[in-house]
Write a protein that holds these residues in place. Structure first.
Motif, PDB file in Angstrom:
ATOM      1  N   SER A  43     -49.600  61.840   3.246  1.00  0.00           N
ATOM      2  CA  SER A  43     -49.673  63.018   2.540  1.00  0.00           C
ATOM      3  C   SER A  43     -48.692  63.241   1.452  1.00  0.00           C
ATOM      4  CB  SER A  43     -50.009  64.665   2.812  1.00  0.00           C
ATOM      5  OG  SER A  43     -49.363  64.270   3.584  1.00  0.00           O
ATOM      6  N   SER A  44     -47.131  63.018   2.045  1.00  0.00           N
ATOM      7  CA  SER A  44     -45.926  63.664   1.180  1.00  0.00           C
ATOM      8  C   SER A  44     -44.824  62.375   0.316  1.00  0.00           C
ATOM      9  CB  SER A  44     -45.143  64.271   2.004  1.00  0.00           C
ATOM     10  OG  SER A  44     -44.210  63.519   2.610  1.00  0.00           O
ATOM     11  N   ALA A  45     -45.579  60.926   0.530  1.00  0.00           N
ATOM     12  CA  ALA A  45     -44.904  59.803   0.850  1.00  0.00           C
ATOM     13  C   ALA A  45     -44.852  59.182  -0.602  1.00  0.00           C
ATOM     14  CB  ALA A  45     -44.970  58.765   1.504  1.00  0.00           C
ATOM     15  N   SER A  46     -44.102  58.963  -1.217  1.00  0.00           N
ATOM     16  CA  SER A  46     -44.380  58.815  -2.680  1.00  0.00           C
ATOM     17  C   SER A  46     -44.078  56.541  -2.268  1.00  0.00           C
ATOM     18  CB  SER A  46     -42.373  59.189  -4.055  1.00  0.00           C
ATOM     19  OG  SER A  46     -41.824  58.543  -3.164  1.00  0.00           O
ATOM     20  N   PRO A  47     -44.300  56.108  -3.530  1.00  0.00           N
ATOM     21  CA  PRO A  47     -44.042  55.328  -3.302  1.00  0.00           C
ATOM     22  C   PRO A  47     -42.785  54.662  -2.919  1.00  0.00           C
ATOM     23  CG  PRO A  47     -45.849  55.524  -5.363  1.00  0.00           C
ATOM     24  CD  PRO A  47     -45.208  56.399  -4.742  1.00  0.00           C
ATOM     25  N   SER A  48     -42.496  53.479  -2.000  1.00  0.00           N
ATOM     26  CA  SER A  48     -40.902  53.410  -1.455  1.00  0.00           C
ATOM     27  C   SER A  48     -40.603  51.868  -2.855  1.00  0.00           C
ATOM     28  CB  SER A  48     -40.920  52.598  -0.506  1.00  0.00           C
ATOM     29  OG  SER A  48     -39.800  52.034   0.452  1.00  0.00           O
ATOM     30  N   PRO A  49     -39.371  52.392  -3.276  1.00  0.00           N
ATOM     31  CA  PRO A  49     -38.858  51.316  -4.033  1.00  0.00           C
ATOM     32  C   PRO A  49     -38.781  49.355  -3.372  1.00  0.00           C
ATOM     33  CG  PRO A  49     -36.739  52.969  -3.195  1.00  0.00           C
ATOM     34  CD  PRO A  49     -38.498  53.548  -2.465  1.00  0.00           C
ATOM     35  N   PHE A  50     -39.238  49.541  -1.713  1.00  0.00           N
ATOM     36  CA  PHE A  50     -39.036  48.692  -1.198  1.00  0.00           C
ATOM     37  C   PHE A  50     -39.773  47.834  -0.305  1.00  0.00           C
ATOM     38  CE2 PHE A  50     -35.645  52.560   0.110  1.00  0.00           C
ATOM     39  CZ  PHE A  50     -34.729  51.563  -0.484  1.00  0.00           C
ATOM     40  N   THR A  51     -39.549  46.688  -0.034  1.00  0.00           N
ATOM     41  CA  THR A  51     -40.804  45.957  -0.058  1.00  0.00           C
ATOM     42  C   THR A  51     -41.115  47.269   1.588  1.00  0.00           C
ATOM     43  OG1 THR A  51     -40.154  43.861   0.840  1.00  0.00           O
ATOM     44  CG2 THR A  51     -40.324  44.622  -1.385  1.00  0.00           C
ATOM     45  N   ALA A  52     -42.472  46.327   1.855  1.00  0.00           N
ATOM     46  CA  ALA A  52     -43.439  47.217   3.280  1.00  0.00           C
ATOM     47  C   ALA A  52     -43.099  45.300   3.981  1.00  0.00           C
ATOM     48  CB  ALA A  52     -44.642  47.347   2.964  1.00  0.00           C
ATOM     49  N   ALA A  53     -43.251  44.410   3.165  1.00  0.00           N
ATOM     50  CA  ALA A  53     -42.967  43.081   3.579  1.00  0.00           C
ATOM     51  C   ALA A  53     -42.069  42.744   4.036  1.00  0.00           C
ATOM     52  CB  ALA A  53     -43.573  42.017   2.548  1.00  0.00           C
ATOM     53  N   ASN A  54     -41.133  43.464   3.904  1.00  0.00           N
ATOM     54  CA  ASN A  54     -39.763  43.054   4.021  1.00  0.00           C
ATOM     55  C   ASN A  54     -38.869  44.011   5.392  1.00  0.00           C
ATOM     56  OD1 ASN A  54     -37.027  44.488   4.487  1.00  0.00           O
ATOM     57  ND2 ASN A  54     -36.205  42.256   3.686  1.00  0.00           N
ATOM     58  N   THR A  55     -39.563  45.160   5.632  1.00  0.00           N
ATOM     59  CA  THR A  55     -39.513  46.067   6.688  1.00  0.00           C
ATOM     60  C   THR A  55     -40.323  44.977   7.444  1.00  0.00           C
ATOM     61  OG1 THR A  55     -39.745  47.907   5.672  1.00  0.00           O
ATOM     62  CG2 THR A  55     -40.469  47.921   7.781  1.00  0.00           C
ATOM     63  N   VAL A  56     -41.649  44.710   7.419  1.00  0.00           N
ATOM     64  CA  VAL A  56     -42.457  43.649   8.967  1.00  0.00           C
ATOM     65  C   VAL A  56     -41.651  42.733   9.206  1.00  0.00           C
ATOM     66  CG1 VAL A  56     -44.697  43.005   9.144  1.00  0.00           C
ATOM     67  CG2 VAL A  56     -44.670  44.863   7.883  1.00  0.00           C
ATOM     68  N   ALA A  57     -41.209  42.065   7.709  1.00  0.00           N
ATOM     69  CA  ALA A  57     -40.828  40.929   8.591  1.00  0.00           C
ATOM     70  C   ALA A  57     -39.160  40.859   9.624  1.00  0.00           C
ATOM     71  CB  ALA A  57     -40.173  40.356   7.024  1.00  0.00           C
ATOM     72  N   VAL A  58     -38.650  42.162   9.243  1.00  0.00           N
ATOM     73  CA  VAL A  58     -37.367  42.378   9.821  1.00  0.00           C
ATOM     74  C   VAL A  58     -37.800  43.003  11.013  1.00  0.00           C
ATOM     75  CG1 VAL A  58     -35.182  44.011   9.620  1.00  0.00           C
ATOM     76  CG2 VAL A  58     -35.966  42.841   7.751  1.00  0.00           C
ATOM     77  N   CYS A  59     -39.021  43.582  11.257  1.00  0.00           N
ATOM     78  CA  CYS A  59     -38.719  44.298  12.758  1.00  0.00           C
ATOM     79  C   CYS A  59     -39.740  43.263  12.997  1.00  0.00           C
ATOM     80  CB  CYS A  59     -39.911  45.098  12.360  1.00  0.00           C
ATOM     81  SG  CYS A  59     -39.187  47.360  11.304  1.00  0.00           S
ATOM     82  N   GLN A  60     -40.415  41.915  12.932  1.00  0.00           N
ATOM     83  CA  GLN A  60     -40.949  41.634  13.616  1.00  0.00           C
ATOM     84  C   GLN A  60     -40.586  40.177  14.421  1.00  0.00           C
ATOM     85  OE1 GLN A  60     -43.973  39.463  11.055  1.00  0.00           O
ATOM     86  NE2 GLN A  60     -45.914  41.081  12.329  1.00  0.00           N
ATOM     87  N   ALA A  61     -39.115  40.065  13.735  1.00  0.00           N
ATOM     88  CA  ALA A  61     -37.561  39.138  13.521  1.00  0.00           C
ATOM     89  C   ALA A  61     -36.984  39.995  14.615  1.00  0.00           C
ATOM     90  CB  ALA A  61     -36.928  39.027  12.771  1.00  0.00           C
ATOM     91  N   VAL A  62     -37.027  41.128  14.690  1.00  0.00           N
ATOM     92  CA  VAL A  62     -36.423  41.560  15.554  1.00  0.00           C
ATOM     93  C   VAL A  62     -37.225  41.965  17.284  1.00  0.00           C
ATOM     94  CG1 VAL A  62     -35.081  44.263  16.492  1.00  0.00           C
ATOM     95  CG2 VAL A  62     -34.378  43.229  14.205  1.00  0.00           C
ATOM     96  N   ASP A  63     -38.137  42.239  17.127  1.00  0.00           N
ATOM     97  CA  ASP A  63     -39.153  42.453  18.550  1.00  0.00           C
ATOM     98  C   ASP A  63     -38.891  40.481  19.040  1.00  0.00           C
ATOM     99  OD1 ASP A  63     -40.594  43.123  19.944  1.00  0.00           O
ATOM    100  OD2 ASP A  63     -42.383  42.298  18.934  1.00  0.00           O
ATOM    101  N   ARG A  64     -39.305  40.060  17.887  1.00  0.00           N
ATOM    102  CA  ARG A  64     -38.739  38.551  18.514  1.00  0.00           C
ATOM    103  C   ARG A  64     -37.512  38.001  19.268  1.00  0.00           C
ATOM    104  NH1 ARG A  64     -41.489  36.995  13.747  1.00  0.00           N
ATOM    105  NH2 ARG A  64     -40.222  36.447  12.768  1.00  0.00           N
TER     106      ARG A  64
END
Length: 168
Positions: free
Chosen positions: A53-74
């Motif tokens: 509810s308080s989040a403003s649009p992030s200047p960072f891409t969600a796709a990059n975050t997901v990719a980094v998180c998935q890579a660390v998980d793997r």
């Protein structure tokens, strides 16, 4: 009968692998596919994600975050499988407790370096800090006097924290 350290390491390896694989799966997943948001532990210095509810649009891409998180998980899953396989081989190779500990330290040091490289790819500073902290925690395990104890006490908690905190 095998020396207790080898049997103990095999048990730790099996427990760690089971805990990590369970912690890295999406709720209800039965395919073993890691959750897109799974990763490592958040340090106390990383601010929590803003509420929707308080989040403003992030200047960072969600796709990059997901990719980094998935890579660390793997990386964590692959290393956990390697550690479990090494544990089984240690019995056959009749390694000493110190040789087993050194192999485990080397595996953890390599994982920490790989995770740190993923932190450098993160566009979001919060995710970069989270993943870098994860690398530092894994690095601490590579320097532990008793790395098998560190695995059981600390390593098994990393995926749960990442799953919770590594998300856009």
């Amino acid at each position: 009968m095998f020396p207790p350290i080898v049997t103990g390491r095999r048990a730790v390896g099996a427990v760690v692998l089971t805990a990590l694989l369970a912690g890295c799966q999406s709720p209800g997943a039965d395919t073993g596919t890691p959750d897109a948001t799974a990763t490592a532990t958040a340090p106390a210095t990383v601010p929590p994600a803003p509420s929707p509810s308080s989040a403003s649009p992030s200047p960072f891409t969600a796709a990059n975050t997901v990719a980094v998180c998935q890579a660390v998980d793997r990386l964590i899953i692959a290393t956990s499988k390697e550690i479990a396989a090494d544990s089984a081989k240690a019995t056959e190779r009749e390694l000493t407790a110190e040789q087993i500990a050194e192999e485990l330290r080397a595996d953890l040091a390599e994982l920490a370096d790989q995770v740190r490289a993923e932190a450098g790819r993160a566009e979001d500073p919060r995710i970069e800090a989270l993943v870098a902290d994860t690398a530092d925690r894994i690095d601490a395990g590579s320097r532990a006097k008793r790395p098998t104890t560190w695995m059981a006490d600390t390593y098994t908690r990393i995926p749960t924290t990442l799953m919770r905190d590594c998300r856009p």
